[in-house]
Design an enzyme around this catalytic site. Sequence first.
Site, PDB file in Angstrom:
ATOM      1  N   THR A  93     -12.051  16.215 -14.034  1.00 36.10           N
ATOM      2  CA  THR A  93     -12.605  17.227 -15.033  1.00 36.10           C
ATOM      3  C   THR A  93     -12.741  16.626 -16.483  1.00 36.10           C
ATOM      4  OG1 THR A  93     -10.648  18.303 -15.690  1.00 36.10           O
ATOM      5  CG2 THR A  93     -11.700  19.196 -13.793  1.00 36.10           C
ATOM      6  N   ASP A  94     -13.519  17.030 -17.241  1.00 32.07           N
ATOM      7  CA  ASP A  94     -13.520  16.757 -18.759  1.00 32.07           C
ATOM      8  C   ASP A  94     -12.098  17.109 -19.488  1.00 32.07           C
ATOM      9  OD1 ASP A  94     -14.073  15.550 -21.239  1.00 32.07           O
ATOM     10  OD2 ASP A  94     -15.992  16.520 -21.217  1.00 32.07           O
TER      11      ASP A  94
END
Length: 318
Positions: free
Chosen positions: A247-248
């Site tokens: 994920t970011d």
Amino acid sequence: MSVEQLAALCVGYGPGMPFSAFRDGSDPETIYDEEGKPLTTNSHQAGYNGYVSPAIKAAGIYSVLYKDGPAGIGEMAWPSEMLTACAFNKKIWYDFGDAVGYECEKQQVDVWLAPAVNLHRHPLGGRSFEYFSEDPYLTGICACEIAKGVQENHEVLICPKHFAVNEQETFRRGSSSKNFDATDSIISERAARELYLKPFEMLVRDAGISCIMTSFNKINGVFAGGSADLCTHILREEWGYRGVVITDWGDMDVVVDGADAVTAGNDIVMPGGPPAIAQILEGYREGRVSRENLENAVCRLLYMTERTRHGKKCGGGA
């Protein structure tokens, strides 16, 4: 492994706060067993909490270090991606990747969080300087050459971002203080495939990537990081991708619940930490994420770490 160990490997190591390296360090960085021992640690010599994967040394699993960004990792001031693309020269792009790969080795960075392959859509785009072009084919060629320059010459991996349709920076994840929802791109499948997904597909098929970063925004009402259609069906089943989906950084556990993110196909929730671990364990108890989901995520983590210098040096995991 216990479910708790698996959950603790599906997140980043650290307190789970963005830029945790600059905080006082009093928050817990992992969860503990019944004897009060930490389930995971940071085994990386140069790695700082919030930007490393967890280690379980007894299982042969060691930490790898991630570092931004598209214009290099701070060793030298490189031109932005937008300017680099203007060269229309594959050798320059390849040599740039080779040079940054060398810098990564000097700083013991295992995964370079680049290139960014979203498209230019507005002259005031908040991160357009990090992206190559408005053209998906040019973007894909630039990114593939840079990826090859890094990975063919160094035991360093790239991590293309932001998957996908992250063409607007303002309120891309929304704003709770202003009561704004996240950016939602309403898009046809044809436009998605021919434009926004094309550079990522080129990187998967032509550049041998082992790490890819999802984005905060919504696509047709579904958060990209929580979309099984995007992270599993298209990326893995259609394109044949085998590596890690990460994920970011920052607030991902707020945008998409950690358990739902893993079920959708994210393998590592960043920056993770105990808050995201708690969400994954709660989701396991509720049946929203299975042990098989967790094992698959950890297997892909090991697949990625085997391709880094620290992973090879330490045995590459189980």
